[in-house]
Design an enzyme around this catalytic site. Structure first.
Site, PDB file in Angstrom:
ATOM      1  N   ASP A 131      51.671  32.923  34.024  1.00 39.33           N
ATOM      2  CA  ASP A 131      53.000  32.330  34.065  1.00 39.33           C
ATOM      3  C   ASP A 131      52.881  30.948  33.424  1.00 39.33           C
ATOM      4  O   ASP A 131      51.791  30.375  33.348  1.00 39.33           O
ATOM      5  CB  ASP A 131      53.468  32.196  35.513  1.00 39.33           C
ATOM      6  CG  ASP A 131      53.456  33.533  36.223  1.00 39.33           C
ATOM      7  OD1 ASP A 131      54.485  34.217  36.198  1.00 39.33           O
ATOM      8  OD2 ASP A 131      52.409  33.897  36.796  1.00 39.33           O
ATOM      9  N   HIS A 150      45.384  39.703  35.856  1.00 39.44           N
ATOM     10  CA  HIS A 150      46.494  38.921  36.401  1.00 39.44           C
ATOM     11  C   HIS A 150      46.045  37.513  36.760  1.00 39.44           C
ATOM     12  O   HIS A 150      45.190  37.323  37.624  1.00 39.44           O
ATOM     13  CB  HIS A 150      47.020  39.641  37.652  1.00 39.44           C
ATOM     14  CG  HIS A 150      48.289  39.094  38.202  1.00 39.44           C
ATOM     15  ND1 HIS A 150      48.442  38.751  39.514  1.00 39.44           N
ATOM     16  CD2 HIS A 150      49.475  38.850  37.607  1.00 39.44           C
ATOM     17  CE1 HIS A 150      49.674  38.322  39.724  1.00 39.44           C
ATOM     18  NE2 HIS A 150      50.323  38.372  38.576  1.00 39.44           N
ATOM     19  N   HIS A 195      51.165  29.634  37.877  1.00 40.53           N
ATOM     20  CA  HIS A 195      52.116  30.596  38.424  1.00 40.53           C
ATOM     21  C   HIS A 195      53.296  29.926  39.108  1.00 40.53           C
ATOM     22  O   HIS A 195      54.455  30.190  38.805  1.00 40.53           O
ATOM     23  CB  HIS A 195      51.426  31.534  39.419  1.00 40.53           C
ATOM     24  CG  HIS A 195      52.373  32.490  40.064  1.00 40.53           C
ATOM     25  ND1 HIS A 195      52.997  32.223  41.265  1.00 40.53           N
ATOM     26  CD2 HIS A 195      52.835  33.699  39.672  1.00 40.53           C
ATOM     27  CE1 HIS A 195      53.793  33.229  41.584  1.00 40.53           C
ATOM     28  NE2 HIS A 195      53.716  34.137  40.630  1.00 40.53           N
ATOM     29  N   GLU A 217      47.155  37.802  31.830  1.00 35.95           N
ATOM     30  CA  GLU A 217      48.542  37.454  32.163  1.00 35.95           C
ATOM     31  C   GLU A 217      48.586  36.054  32.731  1.00 35.95           C
ATOM     32  O   GLU A 217      47.683  35.657  33.475  1.00 35.95           O
ATOM     33  CB  GLU A 217      49.092  38.455  33.188  1.00 35.95           C
ATOM     34  CG  GLU A 217      50.549  38.269  33.565  1.00 35.95           C
ATOM     35  CD  GLU A 217      50.774  37.244  34.681  1.00 35.95           C
ATOM     36  OE1 GLU A 217      51.940  36.837  34.899  1.00 35.95           O
ATOM     37  OE2 GLU A 217      49.780  36.845  35.338  1.00 35.95           O
TER      38      GLU A 217
END
Length: 253
Positions: free
Chosen positions: A45, A16, A58, A43
């Site tokens: 954003d 993450h 993010h 992962e």
């Protein structure tokens, strides 16, 4: 189950925002450290700057994680590039994340409308379709991004699809219709204090040929519970602990 190349056989372990215990989340150093641990999936954003550059970050704002201030969508790349995550690391271009490790699979959460075009352009320029999964809380944002691509990418359910899945699956109803346009469900185990993901939900998703990835799980005991429940992947800030557990259980790829 889906056959898109992004979703390789075996248990899916997603780092993450990369891996950092030093407050350097979503930096190239964090992604590099995840890769060094042996992670095949990370992962991130992503947002678009005012002048249409996709960045891997993010928050909508620079305020929390960097030494600068302001919303990414309101700033040109020339300003965003001077910000330092944790006062040390630059904000990465999404294109650099996709291009630096040609075999790395990247889960991309489209966080705002401003990111749709720049994110799609970064995927196109790096020809990374086979190793990208597009996610978003907004189904419309996800689908708008996917429509701009020349080839298929893997996709993950938005909030409206996840809500239908949770409500229908809880009472044993088929969920195939709710999940017909996605390859994976990437969902939390809990909503507030309530546990919403059950073994029945996992079975329902599998009956609909949809994989289940759960975020964001940092406790090894809970990781084990979810693996025993039959989930297909876990998203974790503690990539080190997740790897250790998967190795011990013979699930580390």
């Amino acid at each position: 189950m889906t056959t898109h190349p992004y979703l390789a056989p075996g248990f899916t372990a997603l780092a993450h925002r990369g891996f950092s215990l030093d407050g350097l989340e979503n930096s190239m150093r964090a992604f590099e450290d995840a890769v060094a641990l042996g992670y095949r999936y990370v992962e991130t954003d992503a947002h678009g700057t005012r002048d249409g550059v996709a960045v891997a970050l993010h928050d909508a704002s620079l305020d929390r994680t960097t030494d600068a201030r302001g919303d990414v969508a309101d700033l040109p790349w020339s300003e965003v590039r001077t910000a330092r995550i944790g006062g040390i690391e630059p904000v990465p271009l999404l294109e650099d994340l996709l291009g630096t490790w040609p075999d790395l699979r990247v889960n991309i959460d489209v966080k705002a409308v401003s990111g749709i075009v720049p994110i799609a352009d970064a995927i196109e320029r790096t020809a990374s379709h086979d190793r990208v999964c597009i996610a978003s809380f907004s189904t419309r944002r996800r689908e708008a991004t996917v429509r701009r691509l020349s080839r298929a990418v893997a996709t993950s359910a938005g909030t409206s699809e996840a809500v239908a899945y949770f409500s229908q699956g809880a009472v044993g109803l088929p969920v195939r219709r709710a999940l017909r346009r996605v390859d994976a469900l990437q969902v939390p185990r809990r909503a507030g204090r309530a546990t919403v993901l059950t073994a029945r939900h996992v079975r329902a998703a599998h009956a609909a040929d949809t994989l289940v990835h759960v975020w964001t799980i940092n406790d090894p005991a809970e990781m084990s519970e979810l693996i025993d429940m039959g989930v297909d992947g876990l998203v974790s800030d503690r990539a080190d602990l997740l790897k250790e557990l998967l190795v011990s259980r013979g699930l580390w790829e």
